[in-house]
Design an enzyme around this catalytic site. Sequence first.
Site, short mmCIF file in Angstrom:
data_model
loop_
_atom_site.label_atom_id
_atom_site.label_comp_id
_atom_site.label_asym_id
_atom_site.label_seq_id
_atom_site.Cartn_x
_atom_site.Cartn_y
_atom_site.Cartn_z
N HIS A 8 0.81 -1.21 0.00
CA HIS A 8 0.00 0.00 0.00
C HIS A 8 0.85 1.26 0.00
O HIS A 8 0.38 2.33 0.36
CB HIS A 8 -0.97 -0.01 1.19
CG HIS A 8 -2.00 -1.07 1.06
ND1 HIS A 8 -2.07 -2.13 1.93
CD2 HIS A 8 -2.98 -1.26 0.16
CE1 HIS A 8 -3.06 -2.92 1.56
NE2 HIS A 8 -3.62 -2.41 0.50
N CYS A 70 6.12 19.00 -8.56
CA CYS A 70 7.14 18.01 -8.92
C CYS A 70 8.35 18.74 -9.50
O CYS A 70 8.21 19.54 -10.44
CB CYS A 70 6.57 17.03 -9.94
SG CYS A 70 7.79 15.88 -10.60
N SER A 111 -2.11 -7.91 11.25
CA SER A 111 -3.13 -7.51 10.29
C SER A 111 -4.37 -8.36 10.47
O SER A 111 -4.28 -9.58 10.62
CB SER A 111 -2.63 -7.67 8.86
OG SER A 111 -3.68 -7.41 7.94
N ASN A 136 -1.53 -11.97 15.45
CA ASN A 136 -2.41 -10.81 15.46
C ASN A 136 -3.28 -10.85 16.70
O ASN A 136 -3.69 -11.92 17.12
CB ASN A 136 -3.31 -10.80 14.22
CG ASN A 136 -4.07 -9.51 14.07
OD1 ASN A 136 -3.48 -8.46 13.89
ND2 ASN A 136 -5.38 -9.57 14.17
N ARG A 137 -3.56 -9.70 17.25
CA ARG A 137 -4.50 -9.63 18.36
C ARG A 137 -5.90 -9.65 17.78
O ARG A 137 -6.26 -8.78 17.00
CB ARG A 137 -4.27 -8.39 19.19
CG ARG A 137 -2.91 -8.48 19.90
CD ARG A 137 -2.76 -7.47 20.96
NE ARG A 137 -3.71 -7.77 22.03
CZ ARG A 137 -3.90 -6.99 23.07
NH1 ARG A 137 -3.25 -5.87 23.17
NH2 ARG A 137 -4.75 -7.31 24.00
N GLY A 138 -6.66 -10.67 18.12
CA GLY A 138 -8.03 -10.76 17.62
C GLY A 138 -8.11 -11.58 16.34
O GLY A 138 -7.12 -12.07 15.81
#
Length: 166
Positions: A8, A70, A111, A136-138
């Site tokens: 990303h 730019c 994630s 991952n938590r959860g």
Amino acid sequence: SRRVVDLHGSYGRVRCLDCGSQLSRHELDQSLESANPGFREQVTGRGAIEVAPDADAVLHETSGFVLVDCPDCGGILKPDIVYFGETVAKEVVDRAFAMVDDADAVLVAGSSLTVMSGLRFARRAARAGKDVLIVNRGATRADELATLKIDHRCEVILPALAELLG
């Protein structure tokens, strides 16, 4: 890892929307400071800036602020981030798929895989019979694909895992 795909993008870079040229946020900061001498001190000195957890900033006074274009083509600059509603470039996705294909296993760290752009790599690995390890938590959207799921904080588990494997 030295082989990293910023799926990303990265807040550390800025990209021109016209020519695709990239520069670092540090370079942009220097250009903005040169174009707006004293602006930083002006807004920080009065508490006229609010910074959100996602690094967005709300400035209460921007009159006189000069934007920079730019340096290569004069086009519009944007953080090199894929925002909601945008798509990840095909060549970036292809590079990430190639890394999954070359890997022995896939580690998902920190994630929930809420968006498909991340989930598809775990699905591809699982379809290929590769181990999918999740820290991952959860819950995540790939929990049913996981060979191993550790529901804990990455900053605790990953150093312990590195020490164990190192």
